[in-house]
Design an enzyme around this catalytic site. Structure first.
Site, PDB file in Angstrom:
ATOM      1  N   GLU A  66       0.859  -1.212   0.079  1.00  0.00           N
ATOM      2  CA  GLU A  66      -0.012   0.029   0.065  1.00  0.00           C
ATOM      3  C   GLU A  66       0.755   1.152  -0.094  1.00  0.00           C
ATOM      4  O   GLU A  66       1.913   1.408   0.723  1.00  0.00           O
ATOM      5  CB  GLU A  66      -0.966   0.004   1.086  1.00  0.00           C
ATOM      6  CG  GLU A  66      -1.756   1.150   1.467  1.00  0.00           C
ATOM      7  CD  GLU A  66      -2.605   0.966   2.736  1.00  0.00           C
ATOM      8  OE1 GLU A  66      -3.440   1.875   2.946  1.00  0.00           O
ATOM      9  OE2 GLU A  66      -2.067   0.225   3.521  1.00  0.00           O
ATOM     10  N   LYS A 124      -9.197   2.663  -2.279  1.00  0.00           N
ATOM     11  CA  LYS A 124      -9.706   1.998  -1.088  1.00  0.00           C
ATOM     12  C   LYS A 124     -10.821   2.308  -0.368  1.00  0.00           C
ATOM     13  O   LYS A 124     -11.229   3.712  -0.473  1.00  0.00           O
ATOM     14  CB  LYS A 124      -8.457   2.518  -0.025  1.00  0.00           C
ATOM     15  CG  LYS A 124      -8.634   1.715   1.376  1.00  0.00           C
ATOM     16  CD  LYS A 124      -7.331   2.170   2.222  1.00  0.00           C
ATOM     17  CE  LYS A 124      -7.405   1.366   3.579  1.00  0.00           C
ATOM     18  NZ  LYS A 124      -6.057   1.609   4.413  1.00  0.00           N
ATOM     19  N   CYS A 136      -5.677  -2.925   2.170  1.00  0.00           N
ATOM     20  CA  CYS A 136      -5.441  -3.106   3.921  1.00  0.00           C
ATOM     21  C   CYS A 136      -6.882  -3.305   4.552  1.00  0.00           C
ATOM     22  O   CYS A 136      -7.125  -4.494   4.475  1.00  0.00           O
ATOM     23  CB  CYS A 136      -4.778  -1.804   4.157  1.00  0.00           C
ATOM     24  SG  CYS A 136      -4.000  -2.108   5.853  1.00  0.00           S
TER      25      CYS A 136
END
Length: 284
Positions: free
Chosen positions: A48, A119, A152
């Site tokens: 990330e 995200k 994540c």
């Protein structure tokens, strides 16, 4: 798209980006990717925000480092690298679009830019500086199979993996910057690994998680990158907690249909009861 149903090697690259040093990070990303390709990897997953680092002082610092996708410098380096090597690359990048900033992942391959993911679930101090993802949950139909992306903290939401599986995903690639979980007993398996192994098993998916290591502005990262098969067992990893290393595993997407069959009476997808609990809403 016609899919070549041959096994291929996937690499998760665990390294330590340095906050603010984009060019240095890109050189490290390129070196690790070339090494993974030389070892036979067809798909490479990087962490990330691999180009920028993670712990931004404020939105102004983020604005000075974020770039457009696919036009920005970081994106172009990865796209050109994928084309040169004839491989697929997934990497976290700091993305700027107009006045908005996204914690994003780029997906590129032998023919160039394929797409991006933003995200959806922002963690802690990402909330004041990033905008929540607005591209839904795309599944990319490629020559090697159907690929989904997440980043994540997205992995803490079972609905995400179920949505991707129902949309046809066979492999989910996850750039990540995992941090220690509160109250986790010393020496136990990372909660992140437990969650992603469960998601792989309960959806019959391959899942590849590429984490980072190191301490950045006081924030430790836990490493333990992992490549998981559709039965929920590790194919490679967990990697170390504090060292740069590359995991490589063979991925055979033709296993997906049979992996979802638990016995002659049970299928992990077919046994669902959407009449009781409904189906998740799949994004664009």
């Amino acid at each position: 798209m016609k899919v070549q149903r041959e096994p291929f090697k996937l690499a998760c690259i665990q390294f330590e980006p340095v906050i603010g040093r984009v060019e240095d990070n890109l050189r490290a990303m390129e070196k690790h990717t070339r090494d993974a390709c030389a070892a036979g990897a067809t798909v490479v997953v990087l962490p990330e925000l691999a180009d920028s680092g993670y712990v931004f002082a404020d939105k102004q610092e983020l604005a000075s480092l974020a770039q457009p996708i696919p036009e920005g410098r970081s994106a172009r380096v990865l796209i050109e690298l994928a084309q040169e090597l004839g491989i697929y690359i997934v990497s976290g990048l700091a993305e700027k679009e107009g006045d908005a900033f996204y914690n994003s992942a780029i997906f590129c391959g032998p023919d160039g830019y394929i797409g991006r993911f933003r995200k959806l679930h922002l963690w802690d101090m990402e909330n004041p500086i990033f905008d929540p993802g607005d591209l839904g949950l795309p599944v990319f139909d490629t020559a090697i199979g159907k690929i989904g992306l997440a980043i994540c903290y997205d992995g803490w939401f079972p609905e995400l993996f179920r949505s991707l599986a129902l949309a046809g995903a066979e492999l989910v690639c996850i750039p990540t910057n995992w941090v220690p979980m509160p109250a986790q007993p010393e020496g136990t398996e990372a909660m992140s690994n437990t969650l992603h192994r469960a998601a792989a098993h309960s959806n019959g998916l391959f899942i590849a998680c590429a984490d980072r290591v190191g301490v950045e502005r006081g924030q430790p990262f836990i490493g333990q990158s992992l490549i998981i098969g559709p039965k929920g067992w590790a194919l490679a990893g967990p990697a170390s907690r504090d060292r740069e290393e590359t995991l490589i595993a063979e991925i055979d997407l033709s296993q997906i249909p049979t992996s979802r069959v638990l016995n002659e009476n049970n299928n992990i997808i077919g046994d669902r009861r959407p009449d009781v609990y409904g189906d998740p809403i799949i994004g664009k």
